[in-house]
Scaffold this active site. Structure first.
Site, PDB file in Angstrom:
ATOM      1  N   LEU A 120       2.238 155.893 -93.184  1.00  0.00           N
ATOM      2  CA  LEU A 120       2.081 154.986 -94.318  1.00  0.00           C
ATOM      3  C   LEU A 120       2.553 153.574 -93.974  1.00  0.00           C
ATOM      4  CD1 LEU A 120       3.141 156.955 -97.514  1.00  0.00           C
ATOM      5  CD2 LEU A 120       0.887 156.755 -96.465  1.00  0.00           C
ATOM      6  N   CYS A 121       1.944 152.609 -94.631  1.00  0.00           N
ATOM      7  CA  CYS A 121       2.361 151.208 -94.443  1.00  0.00           C
ATOM      8  C   CYS A 121       3.575 150.917 -95.318  1.00  0.00           C
ATOM      9  CB  CYS A 121       1.209 150.266 -94.787  1.00  0.00           C
ATOM     10  SG  CYS A 121      -0.202 150.449 -93.690  1.00  0.00           S
ATOM     11  N   GLU A 122       4.601 151.721 -95.151  1.00  0.00           N
ATOM     12  CA  GLU A 122       5.874 151.585 -95.858  1.00  0.00           C
ATOM     13  C   GLU A 122       6.973 151.976 -94.893  1.00  0.00           C
ATOM     14  OE1 GLU A 122       6.500 150.442 -98.857  1.00  0.00           O
ATOM     15  OE2 GLU A 122       4.401 150.205 -99.469  1.00  0.00           O
TER      16      GLU A 122
END
Length: 418
Positions: free
Chosen positions: A345-347
């Protein structure tokens, strides 16, 4: 030490048919645990476990628990619908909700569920919605303040803050609600409360029981209402960390029995049935998230990239929760390498482990992330277009059954209006 219920050979064989990542549940472990709980409270003839559907809303699991004599605790319209489709009805369903839409109360009543009211204003709202008050009804009690158990026998302090929780009625409101419900035709009453989450202590349930039992005696004396059941709710936890002690449900049941005999029996309330609504305790240890290592990154830290992400297991990302990790095939190897185990995830919070000491990991290794049987797949979501994985059941005979297929892009786009 935490030991997976899968071997590397089993996992590799399963992965040939059902690509990683996947959640897998241990039928034998689930059934044995349900039987231990039932035995621990066998002294109370009316006892029933109402499994918290929100923990693992998977029909195959619900049906398995039904076979073991469990009911279900629902908190939404869809959970009620799922329970109905799984064959639960009437007294097998508890409906414990908050800020509840009218349509959900209506369906709960149609199914014959026992409704557990979360607020004083819901008494008249329920009457207006249904046109009547069910003969059997429950109210959720919130004693407020801070609940502190102190140092338990296991050396673990239990502390939570019911006064900051959005749930339940105050003590004066409980009296007012019971009187009003009785006026409106209720005949059987129940009390429910939840004071602490994931307690690793054999003392929590007996302490909660004493609070509820004393409250029940007072309410019956104040209102003349016939209290027929008390719901101890959840809160009995599991040891996510290998060094933590596990709860002993037999000891817990005995502690509750002692409180029952000291408080309820002398008050002439020895006919009160007990309920529990355990989710995590019932399922968490009997579920694994199996994921494969697909990348390694060497920058300021050593990163292990896997094909699972927070879409498959949110708890580490949103709570910083610990989940133990086993590298299959390297169970006895030295844990002499420090890694962050991360998803795609882009987190930056999408990390299953931070600075975790593990055996040396290679691309292609299979990892078992432990204790994902509750609040694992159930909390999945589709951020970044990442799709939720399949759910599998490891049967008692060693075979593996697909109980929920993996999502596809077609599922993701199914609700879109182009």
């Amino acid at each position: 030490m935490k030991t997976p219920f899968l071997t590397k050979a089993q996992a590799e064989d399963i992965a040939q048919r059902f690509p990683t990542p996947f959640h897998i549940y241990d039928e034998r472990g689930i059934r044995e645990n349900a039987r231990r709980l039932k035995a621990a409270f066998a002294w109370n003839p009316g006892f029933r476990e109402y499994f918290a559907v929100k923990a693992t809303p998977t029909p195959a699991i619900l049906k398995l628990l039904k076979e073991e004599g469990c009911g279900v605790d629902c908190s939404s319209l869809v959970e009620l619908m799922m329970s109905d489709r799984c064959g639960f009805s009437g007294g097998e369903i508890m409906f414990s909700s908050n800020e509840t839409p009218a349509e959900e109360f209506r369906l709960a009543a149609e199914l014959g569920a026992t409704i557990n009211l979360d607020d004083l204003t819901h008494v008249d709202f329920l009457k207006e919605t249904l046109g009547y008050i069910p003969k059997k009804i429950s109210c959720r009690y919130n004693p407020g303040g801070t609940f502190t158990l102190g140092e338990s026998k296991e050396g673990f302090q239990v502390m939570d803050n019911p006064g900051e929780a959005k749930y339940g009625l105050t003590r004066p409101q409980m009296t007012e609600a019971f009187r009003r419900l009785k006026e409106l035709g209720a005949e059987e009453f129940g009390i429910h409360a939840f004071l602490a989450s994931n307690t690793i202590s054999n003392d929590y349930y007996p302490a909660l029981a004493r609070i509820l039992f004393q409250t029940a005696v007072e309410l019956q004396q104040e209102t003349g209402c016939h209290i027929t059941f008390i719901n101890l709710s959840g809160g009995v936890g599991v040891p996510y960390r290998p060094e933590q002690p596990a709860n002993d449900i037999a000891v817990i049941g005995e502690g509750v029995r002692k409180a029952y005999e000291e408080i309820l029996v002398p008050a002439g309330m020895g006919d009160v049935s007990l309920c529990t609504e355990l989710g995590r305790f019932m399922l968490a240890p009997y579920g694994h998230l199996v994921t494969r290592v697909i990348h390694q990154k060497h920058t300021y830290k050593e990163y292990v990239g896997v094909d699972a992400c927070a879409s498959n297991l949110m708890r580490p990302a949103i709570y910083g929760a610990y989940h133990h990790i086993t590298v299959l095939g390297k169970e006895n190897a030295s844990c002499d390498h420090k890694y962050d185990v991360v998803g795609a995830l882009c987190e930056n919070s999408d990390k299953f482990a931070i600075d975790r000491m593990l055996p040396e990991i290679e691309i292609g290794d299979l990892l078992v992330i432990h204790d994902t049987g509750a609040h694992g797949h159930a909390m999945g979501y589709q951020y970044n277009g990442r799709l939720r994985s399949a759910e599998l059941l490891l049967k008692e005979d060693g075979s593996v059954e697909l109980i929920r297929r993996a999502e596809t892009p077609d599922d993701y786009f199914a609700t879109v209006v182009w």
